[in-house]
Write an enzyme that holds these catalytic residues in place. Structure first.
Site, PDB file in Angstrom:
ATOM      1  N   PRO A  17       0.789  -1.221   0.000  1.00 26.47           N
ATOM      2  CA  PRO A  17       0.000   0.000   0.000  1.00 26.47           C
ATOM      3  C   PRO A  17       0.825   1.277   0.000  1.00 26.47           C
ATOM      4  O   PRO A  17       1.856   1.369   0.673  1.00 26.47           O
ATOM      5  CB  PRO A  17      -0.836  -0.106   1.284  1.00 26.47           C
ATOM      6  CG  PRO A  17      -0.167  -1.134   2.107  1.00 26.47           C
ATOM      7  CD  PRO A  17       0.519  -2.066   1.160  1.00 26.47           C
ATOM      8  N   ARG A  25       5.129  12.459  -2.575  1.00 25.12           N
ATOM      9  CA  ARG A  25       5.181  12.971  -1.203  1.00 25.12           C
ATOM     10  C   ARG A  25       6.374  12.354  -0.469  1.00 25.12           C
ATOM     11  O   ARG A  25       6.852  11.305  -0.831  1.00 25.12           O
ATOM     12  CB  ARG A  25       3.912  12.564  -0.429  1.00 25.12           C
ATOM     13  CG  ARG A  25       2.630  13.109  -0.987  1.00 25.12           C
ATOM     14  CD  ARG A  25       2.113  14.254  -0.125  1.00 25.12           C
ATOM     15  NE  ARG A  25       1.084  15.013  -0.830  1.00 25.12           N
ATOM     16  CZ  ARG A  25      -0.198  14.658  -0.900  1.00 25.12           C
ATOM     17  NH1 ARG A  25      -0.619  13.592  -0.285  1.00 25.12           N
ATOM     18  NH2 ARG A  25      -1.051  15.402  -1.570  1.00 25.12           N
ATOM     19  N   TYR A  30      11.441   8.605   1.211  1.00 26.64           N
ATOM     20  CA  TYR A  30      11.344   7.528   0.220  1.00 26.64           C
ATOM     21  C   TYR A  30      12.045   7.823  -1.103  1.00 26.64           C
ATOM     22  O   TYR A  30      12.031   6.984  -2.010  1.00 26.64           O
ATOM     23  CB  TYR A  30       9.861   7.211  -0.043  1.00 26.64           C
ATOM     24  CG  TYR A  30       9.137   6.738   1.200  1.00 26.64           C
ATOM     25  CD1 TYR A  30       9.554   5.589   1.865  1.00 26.64           C
ATOM     26  CD2 TYR A  30       8.063   7.445   1.725  1.00 26.64           C
ATOM     27  CE1 TYR A  30       8.913   5.162   3.015  1.00 26.64           C
ATOM     28  CE2 TYR A  30       7.409   7.014   2.867  1.00 26.64           C
ATOM     29  CZ  TYR A  30       7.845   5.876   3.513  1.00 26.64           C
ATOM     30  OH  TYR A  30       7.221   5.449   4.641  1.00 26.64           O
ATOM     31  N   ASN A  81       8.200  -5.639  -1.047  1.00 25.38           N
ATOM     32  CA  ASN A  81       8.101  -4.489  -0.161  1.00 25.38           C
ATOM     33  C   ASN A  81       6.621  -4.391   0.184  1.00 25.38           C
ATOM     34  O   ASN A  81       5.823  -3.854  -0.597  1.00 25.38           O
ATOM     35  CB  ASN A  81       8.586  -3.204  -0.830  1.00 25.38           C
ATOM     36  CG  ASN A  81       8.507  -2.012   0.119  1.00 25.38           C
ATOM     37  OD1 ASN A  81       7.944  -2.113   1.208  1.00 25.38           O
ATOM     38  ND2 ASN A  81       9.071  -0.889  -0.293  1.00 25.38           N
ATOM     39  N   GLU A 105      13.082  -9.477   1.269  1.00 27.51           N
ATOM     40  CA  GLU A 105      12.284  -8.334   1.734  1.00 27.51           C
ATOM     41  C   GLU A 105      13.078  -7.051   1.484  1.00 27.51           C
ATOM     42  O   GLU A 105      14.278  -6.993   1.794  1.00 27.51           O
ATOM     43  CB  GLU A 105      12.033  -8.516   3.235  1.00 27.51           C
ATOM     44  CG  GLU A 105      11.294  -7.376   3.888  1.00 27.51           C
ATOM     45  CD  GLU A 105      11.089  -7.608   5.387  1.00 27.51           C
ATOM     46  OE1 GLU A 105      11.518  -8.664   5.923  1.00 27.51           O
ATOM     47  OE2 GLU A 105      10.512  -6.717   6.040  1.00 27.51           O
ATOM     48  N   HIS A 107      12.928  -2.670   1.794  1.00 29.26           N
ATOM     49  CA  HIS A 107      12.316  -1.407   2.200  1.00 29.26           C
ATOM     50  C   HIS A 107      13.179  -0.263   1.705  1.00 29.26           C
ATOM     51  O   HIS A 107      14.413  -0.320   1.810  1.00 29.26           O
ATOM     52  CB  HIS A 107      12.174  -1.311   3.723  1.00 29.26           C
ATOM     53  CG  HIS A 107      11.298  -2.382   4.258  1.00 29.26           C
ATOM     54  ND1 HIS A 107       9.937  -2.345   4.117  1.00 29.26           N
ATOM     55  CD2 HIS A 107      11.589  -3.554   4.865  1.00 29.26           C
ATOM     56  CE1 HIS A 107       9.425  -3.432   4.621  1.00 29.26           C
ATOM     57  NE2 HIS A 107      10.402  -4.198   5.080  1.00 29.26           N
TER      58      HIS A 107
HETATM   59  O1  CA2 Z   1      10.541   1.969   3.561  1.00 28.17           O
HETATM   60  C1  CA2 Z   1       9.707   1.279   2.970  1.00 28.17           C
HETATM   61  O2  CA2 Z   1       9.874   0.855   1.838  1.00 28.17           O
HETATM   62  C2  CA2 Z   1       8.366   0.983   3.668  1.00 28.17           C
HETATM   63  O3  CA2 Z   1       7.988  -0.342   3.320  1.00 28.17           O
HETATM   64  C3  CA2 Z   1       7.390   1.985   3.124  1.00 28.17           C
HETATM   65  C4  CA2 Z   1       6.024   1.902   3.796  1.00 28.17           C
HETATM   66  C5  CA2 Z   1       6.163   1.946   5.312  1.00 28.17           C
HETATM   67  O4  CA2 Z   1       4.894   1.765   5.920  1.00 28.17           O
HETATM   68  C6  CA2 Z   1       7.122   0.890   5.817  1.00 28.17           C
HETATM   69  O5  CA2 Z   1       7.223   1.011   7.218  1.00 28.17           O
HETATM   70  C7  CA2 Z   1       8.479   1.057   5.185  1.00 28.17           C
HETATM   71  C8  CA2 Z   1       5.141   3.089   3.377  1.00 28.17           C
HETATM   72  C9  CA2 Z   1       5.060   3.346   1.925  1.00 28.17           C
HETATM   73  C10 CA2 Z   1       4.389   4.678   1.772  1.00 28.17           C
HETATM   74  O6  CA2 Z   1       4.828   5.250   0.587  1.00 28.17           O
HETATM   75  C11 CA2 Z   1       4.591   6.576   0.428  1.00 28.17           C
HETATM   76  C12 CA2 Z   1       5.024   7.098  -0.760  1.00 28.17           C
HETATM   77  C13 CA2 Z   1       4.858   8.433  -1.006  1.00 28.17           C
HETATM   78  C14 CA2 Z   1       4.223   9.240  -0.102  1.00 28.17           C
HETATM   79  C15 CA2 Z   1       3.788   8.709   1.081  1.00 28.17           C
HETATM   80  C16 CA2 Z   1       3.965   7.365   1.337  1.00 28.17           C
END
Ligand code: CA2
Length: 156
Positions: A17, A25, A30, A81, A105, A107
């Site tokens: 998700p 954002r 990220y 991921n 996995e 991240h």
């Molecule tokens: O660091 C990662 O790849 C995560 O899997 C990203 C997830 C987070 O819940 C995990 O703890 C770590 C969140 C993805 C959200 O992606 C966004 C992208 C753009 C703007 C906001 C959120």
């Protein structure tokens, strides 16, 4: 018809998700790349390594489970991921265990530098390896780690 060898089956790269929002954002966490940029880089890296990829994303837990269930016969390995489901989803863990495929996995962010609720991963219980904090490079490193295993142990 004979089933495809590990070498012929694509690696499933599955994204959970909100990863479809990448680039829009929170670039400080990220990075600036979009998920489409990451997909392109994965396809190019896979080609160089002699692999192919199925690149998927869903915001729905059940759909992610469906992708993983289908991977058992359709894919050679899984790079995952799972986004926030990493920290909550026993369903995704169960599906990964049933798939009986190599799992890596990934991240983008270093989950251990962040809130404590991100320090636990259900996915890690099924993973051969975990790469975090290296941004989109993590996906490419995962493919690089899988290539010798997949190409070296082709069942024909
Ligand atoms: O660091 C990662 O790849 C995560 O899997 C990203 C997830 C987070 O819940 C995990 O703890 C770590 C969140 C993805 C959200 O992606 C966004 C992208 C753009 C703007 C906001 C959120």
């Amino acid at each position: 018809m004979a089933s495809k060898s590990a070498k012929q089956r694509p690696v499933l790269i599955v994204n959970g998700p909100n990863l479809n929002m990448l680039g829009a954002r929170q670039p400080e966490i990220y990075g600036k790349e979009t998920l489409a940029d990451i997909e392109r880089a994965c396809r190019a890296a896979a080609k160089e390594l002699g692999l192919t990829v199925d690149f998927r994303q869903s915001n729905k837990e059940g759909e992610l489970v469906d992708f993983i269930q289908a991977a058992r016969s359709a894919n050679s390995a899984i790079v995952i991921n799972a986004g926030a489901y990493t920290h909550t989803s026993v369903a995704i863990l169960d599906a990964l265990n049933v798939a009986e495929l190599p799992v890596i996995e990934v991240h983008l962010s270093n989950i251990f530098r962040r809130e404590s609720f991100r320090h636990h991963s259900y996915v890690s219980l099924a993973a051969q390896g975990v790469i975090c904090g290296l941004g989109s490079q993590g996906y490419l490193l995962a493919l690089r780690a899988l290539a010798p295993q997949l190409l070296g142990k082709s069942k024909k």
